[in-house]
Design an enzyme around this catalytic site. Structure first.
Site, short mmCIF file in Angstrom:
data_model
loop_
_atom_site.label_atom_id
_atom_site.label_comp_id
_atom_site.label_asym_id
_atom_site.label_seq_id
_atom_site.Cartn_x
_atom_site.Cartn_y
_atom_site.Cartn_z
N GLN A 1 30.43 -46.45 -50.53
CA GLN A 1 30.05 -45.19 -50.96
C GLN A 1 28.57 -45.19 -51.42
O GLN A 1 28.33 -45.90 -52.41
CB GLN A 1 30.97 -44.34 -51.86
CG GLN A 1 30.50 -42.96 -51.75
CD GLN A 1 31.11 -42.00 -52.85
OE1 GLN A 1 31.43 -42.43 -54.16
NE2 GLN A 1 31.89 -40.87 -52.57
N CYS B 1 30.09 -35.14 -57.35
CA CYS B 1 30.16 -35.51 -58.76
C CYS B 1 29.83 -34.40 -59.82
O CYS B 1 28.91 -33.61 -59.44
CB CYS B 1 28.90 -36.71 -59.30
SG CYS B 1 29.06 -37.07 -60.68
C1 LIG Z 1 37.66 -42.70 -62.62
C2 LIG Z 1 37.22 -41.90 -61.62
C3 LIG Z 1 35.95 -42.44 -60.87
C4 LIG Z 1 35.45 -41.60 -59.89
N1 LIG Z 1 34.27 -41.93 -59.12
C5 LIG Z 1 33.98 -41.56 -57.99
C6 LIG Z 1 32.78 -42.24 -57.44
O1 LIG Z 1 32.32 -42.78 -57.48
N2 LIG Z 1 32.83 -41.01 -56.00
C7 LIG Z 1 33.16 -40.08 -55.68
O2 LIG Z 1 32.67 -39.65 -54.67
N3 LIG Z 1 34.11 -39.78 -56.39
C8 LIG Z 1 34.55 -40.30 -57.36
N4 LIG Z 1 35.71 -39.78 -58.20
C9 LIG Z 1 36.50 -38.82 -57.69
C10 LIG Z 1 37.53 -39.21 -56.81
O3 LIG Z 1 37.05 -39.99 -55.50
C11 LIG Z 1 38.58 -37.98 -56.34
O4 LIG Z 1 37.73 -37.19 -55.42
C12 LIG Z 1 39.07 -37.35 -57.51
O5 LIG Z 1 39.85 -38.15 -58.55
C13 LIG Z 1 40.19 -36.38 -56.77
O6 LIG Z 1 41.32 -37.11 -56.36
P1 LIG Z 1 42.64 -37.44 -57.09
O7 LIG Z 1 43.33 -36.28 -57.32
O8 LIG Z 1 43.42 -38.17 -55.88
O9 LIG Z 1 42.32 -38.31 -58.08
C14 LIG Z 1 36.37 -40.39 -59.29
C15 LIG Z 1 37.31 -40.18 -59.93
C16 LIG Z 1 37.93 -40.97 -61.05
C17 LIG Z 1 39.29 -40.54 -61.62
#
Ligand SMILES: Cc1cc2nc3c(=O)[nH]c(=O)nc-3n(C[C@H](O)[C@H](O)[C@H](O)COP(=O)(O)O)c2cc1C
Length: 398
Positions: A88, A119
């Site tokens: 990514q 983000c």
């Molecule tokens: C610790 C952490 C780091 C994340 N880093 C990124 C990232 O680097 N790039 C991105 O697109 N989303 C990032 N996200 C968002 C996740 O990819 C995802 O979209 C978000 O957690 C919602 O999905 P979930 O409900 O399954 O956690 C991050 C989320 C968390 C919790």
């Protein structure tokens, strides 16, 4: 988690559905969400040991990649077992993003590239980056178009949020623009930046995106905590695949369950036939994760420092006392982990609801920080260009 103790129902409408992202066919329509500080080679390898899927890297900033920053170059490396290799990128500048994609493609460093437009972190959106960027239609179009062209045969996808806030939604426009630009799939975290990680993801937005984007797969993301949630998201929204983030923190074997539920038995790794989430099973996964981190960092103390943040997630709901948890959270060697694990009641069964549900980031809604005048126009003005010039800072993801 839905364990072997209570297998997730296999739904006829979602069973054994492969996912095609450009030339890549995944036996199960399952993607590990990129997570900064989490989805390094070690965690991706661990997740892959349980089932089929696409395991995306931590976010890599395009500028650092183009400058061949040493840490970045290490972060983009994959283990030989990792195929397809997925990276990514986060960028705000069309030329730099294009150059970063070209570097990955020309040097054969990735089989799939994802662009992060989700983000919500204030220091990023304040400069017009992350989830603020798709508001500027022309800039978004230029970044995605140039990146997709530079990617050539390597499939390029886009990951985004619903928008800045409920009055400034961007995902339908962005989805259509990305489709026109030649992306191989679009993924939606169904929250706005203002929502951060609070409340519930709005899965109806995933269904709306599926209606708007018709020629490439639409992937749904947000609040999948179990394989059953994933099947429900696919059935309710019609999405083509799921992206799972926080739900797999401390539960890499969730990918085996997702593969079994959404892809059928052939999608499950042979060694992951049964999931018996006794404390012994969990402790073994934790130990394996630590071992892979040590290998990744090539430094035992560093790898063990990194596993500390995963302790609460792995042992959520299990009978592991406060003192033992505290000791696990300060380990500095694999031998120390082994000694602590040896004191656990490894036969303790899966604790049910206590191990389930939300984990990882939550937080409260926040008014998004934006450059002055950002919302006044959907085209990029001179003042906004200045803000964007330093939008590509180190930060922690989506
Ligand atoms: C610790 C952490 C780091 C994340 N880093 C990124 C990232 O680097 N790039 C991105 O697109 N989303 C990032 N996200 C968002 C996740 O990819 C995802 O979209 C978000 O957690 C919602 O999905 P979930 O409900 O399954 O956690 C991050 C989320 C968390 C919790």
């Amino acid at each position: 988690m839905t364990t072997a103790l209570a297998p997730a129902p296999t739904r006829p409408d979602t069973a054994a559905r492969p996912l095609r992202i450009g030339p890549i066919t995944l036996a199960a329509p399952v993607v590990l969400a990129p997570m900064a500080g989490i989805t390094n080679t070690a965690f991706r390898r661990l997740c892959r040991e349980y089932g089929a899927g696409l395991y995306v890297s931590e976010m890599i900033t395009t500028r650092a990649l183009v400058e061949r920053n040493a840490t970045t170059m290490r972060l983009i490396t994959h283990h030989e077992s990792e195929t397809p290799r997925s990276i990514q990128l986060y960028g705000v500048d069309p030329a730099t993003t294009e150059a970063a994609v070209r570097l990955l493609v020309e040097e054969d460093r990735a089989d799939h590239i994802d662009l992060n437009f989700g983000c919500p972190v204030p220091k990023v959106t304040r400069k017009g980056g992350g989830a603020a960027l798709p508001w500027k239609l022309g800039l978004f179009r230029e970044i995605v178009t140039r990146a997709a062209r530079a990617a050539g045969e390597v499939p390029l996808t886009v990951k985004m949020r619903k928008g800045i806030d409920s009055d400034h939604l961007t995902y339908l426009d962005a989805g259509r623009i990305a489709e026109d630009a030649g992306v191989a799939a679009v993924a939606l975290h169904a929250r706005t930046a203002a929502e951060f990680y609070s409340g519930h993801a709005d899965w109806s937005a995933i269904a709306a995106l599926k209606d708007a984007v018709t020629s490439v797969p639409v992937l749904g993301n947000g609040d999948i905590w179990s394989a059953d949630d994933a099947a429900r998201m696919m059935a309710e929204t019609g999405c083509d695949g799921v992206v799972v983030g926080r739900g797999c923190l401390g539960r890499p074997w969730l990918f085996g369950e997702l593969a079994r539920t959404l892809g059928g038995p052939a999608a499950v790794a042979p060694d992951a036939e049964t999931v018996d989430a006794t404390l012994g099973f969990v402790a073994a996964a934790f130990r394996r994760h630590a071992e892979l981190l040590v290998e990744f960092f090539d430094d035992e103390a560093r790898g063990c420092r990194d596993i500390r943040k995963h302790v609460a997630w792995y042992f959520k709901g299990y009978p592991v006392g406060g003192e033992l948890r505290a000791s696990l959270a300060t380990v500095s060697s694999l031998a120390e982990i082994d000694a602590l694990v040896a004191t656990m009641d490894l036969d303790a069964p899966y604790p049910g609801a206590a191990a389930e549900g939300q984990r990882g980031r939550a937080g409260t809604p926040k008014r998004p920080a934006l450059p002055d005048g950002w919302l006044q126009s959907r085209e990029l003005g001179a003042e906004a260009s200045t803000a964007l010039a330093d939008a590509e800072l180190d930060h922690s993801g989506g």
